[in-house]
Design a protein around this motif. Structure first.
Motif, PDB file in Angstrom:
ATOM      1  N   ILE A  42       0.888  -1.155   0.000  1.00 36.62           N
ATOM      2  CA  ILE A  42       0.000   0.000   0.000  1.00 36.62           C
ATOM      3  C   ILE A  42       0.928   1.206   0.000  1.00 36.62           C
ATOM      4  N   THR A  43       1.117   1.829  -1.151  1.00 40.40           N
ATOM      5  CA  THR A  43       2.219   2.769  -1.289  1.00 40.40           C
ATOM      6  C   THR A  43       1.809   4.113  -1.863  1.00 40.40           C
ATOM      7  N   SER A  44       0.695   4.644  -1.356  1.00 39.82           N
ATOM      8  CA  SER A  44       0.275   5.998  -1.696  1.00 39.82           C
ATOM      9  C   SER A  44       1.271   7.003  -1.128  1.00 39.82           C
ATOM     10  N   TRP A  45       1.273   8.218  -1.681  1.00 41.78           N
ATOM     11  CA  TRP A  45       2.110   9.271  -1.122  1.00 41.78           C
ATOM     12  C   TRP A  45       1.529   9.711   0.211  1.00 41.78           C
ATOM     13  N   ALA A  46       2.319  10.389   1.006  1.00 41.65           N
ATOM     14  CA  ALA A  46       1.884  10.807   2.336  1.00 41.65           C
ATOM     15  C   ALA A  46       0.575  11.592   2.274  1.00 41.65           C
ATOM     16  N   LYS A  47      -0.355  11.250   3.167  1.00 38.98           N
ATOM     17  CA  LYS A  47      -1.645  11.925   3.303  1.00 38.98           C
ATOM     18  C   LYS A  47      -2.486  11.829   2.041  1.00 38.98           C
ATOM     19  N   SER A  48      -2.396  10.685   1.386  1.00 38.74           N
ATOM     20  CA  SER A  48      -3.138  10.484   0.131  1.00 38.74           C
ATOM     21  C   SER A  48      -4.039   9.258   0.183  1.00 38.74           C
ATOM     22  N   GLY A  49      -4.332   8.748   1.363  1.00 36.36           N
ATOM     23  CA  GLY A  49      -5.233   7.613   1.478  1.00 36.36           C
ATOM     24  C   GLY A  49      -4.578   6.322   1.899  1.00 36.36           C
ATOM     25  N   THR A  50      -3.332   6.384   2.340  1.00 31.40           N
ATOM     26  CA  THR A  50      -2.624   5.161   2.734  1.00 31.40           C
ATOM     27  C   THR A  50      -3.354   4.418   3.846  1.00 31.40           C
ATOM     28  N   THR A  51      -3.784   5.147   4.872  1.00 27.73           N
ATOM     29  CA  THR A  51      -4.434   4.503   6.020  1.00 27.73           C
ATOM     30  C   THR A  51      -5.757   3.867   5.618  1.00 27.73           C
ATOM     31  N   LEU A  52      -6.532   4.569   4.805  1.00 26.49           N
ATOM     32  CA  LEU A  52      -7.791   3.997   4.318  1.00 26.49           C
ATOM     33  C   LEU A  52      -7.531   2.688   3.585  1.00 26.49           C
ATOM     34  N   MET A  53      -6.510   2.656   2.728  1.00 26.56           N
ATOM     35  CA  MET A  53      -6.240   1.457   1.947  1.00 26.56           C
ATOM     36  C   MET A  53      -5.633   0.351   2.801  1.00 26.56           C
ATOM     37  N   GLN A  54      -4.860   0.691   3.827  1.00 25.78           N
ATOM     38  CA  GLN A  54      -4.404  -0.335   4.776  1.00 25.78           C
ATOM     39  C   GLN A  54      -5.602  -1.022   5.423  1.00 25.78           C
ATOM     40  N   GLN A  55      -6.561  -0.217   5.876  1.00 21.40           N
ATOM     41  CA  GLN A  55      -7.744  -0.768   6.524  1.00 21.40           C
ATOM     42  C   GLN A  55      -8.574  -1.585   5.536  1.00 21.40           C
ATOM     43  N   MET A  56      -8.765  -1.101   4.331  1.00 20.23           N
ATOM     44  CA  MET A  56      -9.532  -1.836   3.328  1.00 20.23           C
ATOM     45  C   MET A  56      -8.866  -3.175   3.026  1.00 20.23           C
ATOM     46  N   PHE A  57      -7.559  -3.154   2.842  1.00 23.34           N
ATOM     47  CA  PHE A  57      -6.805  -4.366   2.553  1.00 23.34           C
ATOM     48  C   PHE A  57      -6.904  -5.365   3.704  1.00 23.34           C
ATOM     49  N   HIS A  58      -6.711  -4.877   4.931  1.00 19.22           N
ATOM     50  CA  HIS A  58      -6.688  -5.793   6.085  1.00 19.22           C
ATOM     51  C   HIS A  58      -8.059  -6.400   6.334  1.00 19.22           C
ATOM     52  N   GLN A  59      -9.107  -5.619   6.197  1.00 18.29           N
ATOM     53  CA  GLN A  59     -10.447  -6.167   6.404  1.00 18.29           C
ATOM     54  C   GLN A  59     -10.826  -7.137   5.282  1.00 18.29           C
ATOM     55  N   LEU A  60     -10.353  -6.879   4.072  1.00 16.42           N
ATOM     56  CA  LEU A  60     -10.598  -7.813   2.963  1.00 16.42           C
ATOM     57  C   LEU A  60      -9.956  -9.169   3.232  1.00 16.42           C
ATOM     58  N   ARG A  61      -8.677  -9.158   3.616  1.00 12.39           N
ATOM     59  CA  ARG A  61      -7.968 -10.433   3.755  1.00 12.39           C
ATOM     60  C   ARG A  61      -8.396 -11.207   4.994  1.00 12.39           C
ATOM     61  N   THR A  62      -9.042 -10.529   5.946  1.00 14.39           N
ATOM     62  CA  THR A  62      -9.546 -11.216   7.136  1.00 14.39           C
ATOM     63  C   THR A  62     -11.069 -11.351   7.105  1.00 14.39           C
ATOM     64  N   GLY A  63     -11.687 -10.920   6.028  1.00 15.49           N
ATOM     65  CA  GLY A  63     -13.141 -10.868   5.957  1.00 15.49           C
ATOM     66  C   GLY A  63     -13.816 -12.212   6.088  1.00 15.49           C
ATOM     67  N   ALA A  64     -13.202 -13.260   5.547  1.00 12.96           N
ATOM     68  CA  ALA A  64     -13.807 -14.597   5.622  1.00 12.96           C
ATOM     69  C   ALA A  64     -13.927 -15.082   7.059  1.00 12.96           C
ATOM     70  N   ALA A  65     -13.095 -14.541   7.946  1.00 14.99           N
ATOM     71  CA  ALA A  65     -13.139 -14.905   9.368  1.00 14.99           C
ATOM     72  C   ALA A  65     -13.869 -13.848  10.191  1.00 14.99           C
ATOM     73  N   GLY A  66     -14.591 -12.944   9.504  1.00 15.66           N
ATOM     74  CA  GLY A  66     -15.339 -11.912  10.217  1.00 15.66           C
ATOM     75  C   GLY A  66     -14.618 -10.595  10.373  1.00 15.66           C
ATOM     76  N   GLY A  67     -13.451 -10.458   9.698  1.00 10.50           N
ATOM     77  CA  GLY A  67     -12.670  -9.234   9.813  1.00 10.50           C
ATOM     78  C   GLY A  67     -11.853  -9.199  11.091  1.00 10.50           C
ATOM     79  N   ASP A  68     -11.029  -8.166  11.217  1.00 15.15           N
ATOM     80  CA  ASP A  68     -10.163  -8.056  12.392  1.00 15.15           C
ATOM     81  C   ASP A  68     -10.040  -6.595  12.789  1.00 15.15           C
ATOM     82  N   MET A  69     -10.496  -6.280  14.016  1.00 13.15           N
ATOM     83  CA  MET A  69     -10.291  -4.953  14.592  1.00 13.15           C
ATOM     84  C   MET A  69      -9.602  -5.062  15.953  1.00 13.15           C
ATOM     85  N   GLU A  70      -8.887  -6.157  16.184  1.00 11.53           N
ATOM     86  CA  GLU A  70      -8.242  -6.380  17.472  1.00 11.53           C
ATOM     87  C   GLU A  70      -6.867  -5.730  17.575  1.00 11.53           C
ATOM     88  N   PHE A  71      -6.381  -5.153  16.488  1.00 13.28           N
ATOM     89  CA  PHE A  71      -5.054  -4.547  16.503  1.00 13.28           C
ATOM     90  C   PHE A  71      -5.078  -3.211  17.260  1.00 13.28           C
TER      91      PHE A  71
END
Length: 306
Positions: A42-71
């Motif tokens: 996830i390699t957006s420039w600073a303040k260009s949506g990196t955090t949003l895409m980290q969250q989208m990516f992480h919830q996608l890859r853990t979605g089959a198990a109900g997602g993950d917000m324990e971090f």
């Protein structure tokens, strides 16, 4: 030697001193990143949506198990190699879900080849305002550095990054490559369902309606603001408090209750950014401004792209 901690910076030079102080000491747990096939950056420039895409990516890859917000920090589960030494972080620690994902602000040429890359592009003036809001009152004493004085920090692009124009040119050149998902930040927010589907396809994640609904919910501004302590660079906060005396309770959240507008820029800063665009981007892309370039990038996703 004095044990007094440096505290927040009051000048641009002081910012460098803060980061130098934060880097002092032993790093017994640090292990550097080692590329593996299928890794996703996830390699957006600073303040260009990196955090949003980290969250989208992480919830996608853990979605089959109900997602993950324990971090406790999104950059613990989607790690950032350029801060790993500072944090004494093991970049090879096992991740929750596949594929492995990593944060970056780098251009393509300084990332491992043969991986997958996700980039959201944003208007440079909006990134300037957002970056200033982020640093002002955290690393910098609030109000001590004006927007006019902030240009050198903006040009740095965050840890491990590059200047805005180098980054944009690098990823603009790769916008049609099958290993690269290049979107504009504004489009990804407005067309989130399409962005989720495109990211799932890139990462070869089986996207069900249930997973899509989960990811949609957990990437809203409201949801992320409600859980903003997970998106506030908490690991970096703790290091800055320990090494520099900057309170970990500082407002370092990357999820603001409202977005950043370029209207807040002083005219001199806006003019300087326009001049750099005309010199570096117009001759290569043919686009006189970000609005024009964004229209081309957005159009690549078809009529659903608004």
């Amino acid at each position: 030697m004095s044990s007094e901690k440096i505290g927040r910076a009051r000048t641009i030079e002081g910012f460098g001193e803060v980061m130098g102080a934060a880097a002092q000491g032993e790093r017994p747990s640090h292990r550097p990143y080692s590329p593996q096939r299928g890794d996703t950056f996830i390699t957006s420039w600073a303040k260009s949506g990196t955090t949003l895409m980290q969250q989208m990516f992480h919830q996608l890859r853990t979605g089959a198990a109900g997602g993950d917000m324990e971090f406790d920090d999104i950059s613990r589960v989607v790690p950032w190699d350029d801060t790993a030494y500072l944090l004494d972080f093991d970049m090879e620690t096992e991740q929750a879900g596949t594929p492995r994902g990593f944060k970056s602000h780098r251009e393509y040429e300084r990332l491992p080849a043969g991986m997958r890359y996700v980039v959201t592009l944003r208007d440079p003036k909006e990134t300037f305002v957002s970056f200033y809001r982020f640093i002002n009152g955290w690393h910098l004493e609030r109000g001590a550095v004006s927007m006019e004085e902030f240009m050198p920090l903006w040009m740095g692009g965050g840890p491990g990054g590059c200047d805005y124009f180098t980054h944009l040119l690098s990823w603009y050149d790769r916008r049609h490559e099958p290993d690269s998902l290049v979107m504009t930040y504004r489009w990804a927010v407005k067309n989130k369902s399409a962005a989720i589907r495109a990211l799932a396809q890139l990462c070869e994640i089986n996207l069900t309606p249930e997973i899509e609904e989960l990811v949609m919910k957990r990437t809203t501004r409201e949801f992320m603001h409600e859980h903003k302590d997970k998106f506030d660079d908490g690991m970096i906060c703790r290091v800055l408090e320990e090494k520099c005396g900057i309170p970990a309770a500082s407002d370092s959240s990357k999820v603001q209750s409202s977005g950043s507008s370029a209207d807040a820029l002083p005219a001199s800063v806006a003019d300087a950014i326009d001049a750099m665009w005309a010199e570096r981007l117009l001759p290569v892309t043919g686009h006189a401004d970000f609005v024009s370039l964004a229209a081309e990038v957005d159009a690549a996703f078809g009529s659903s792209r608004a």
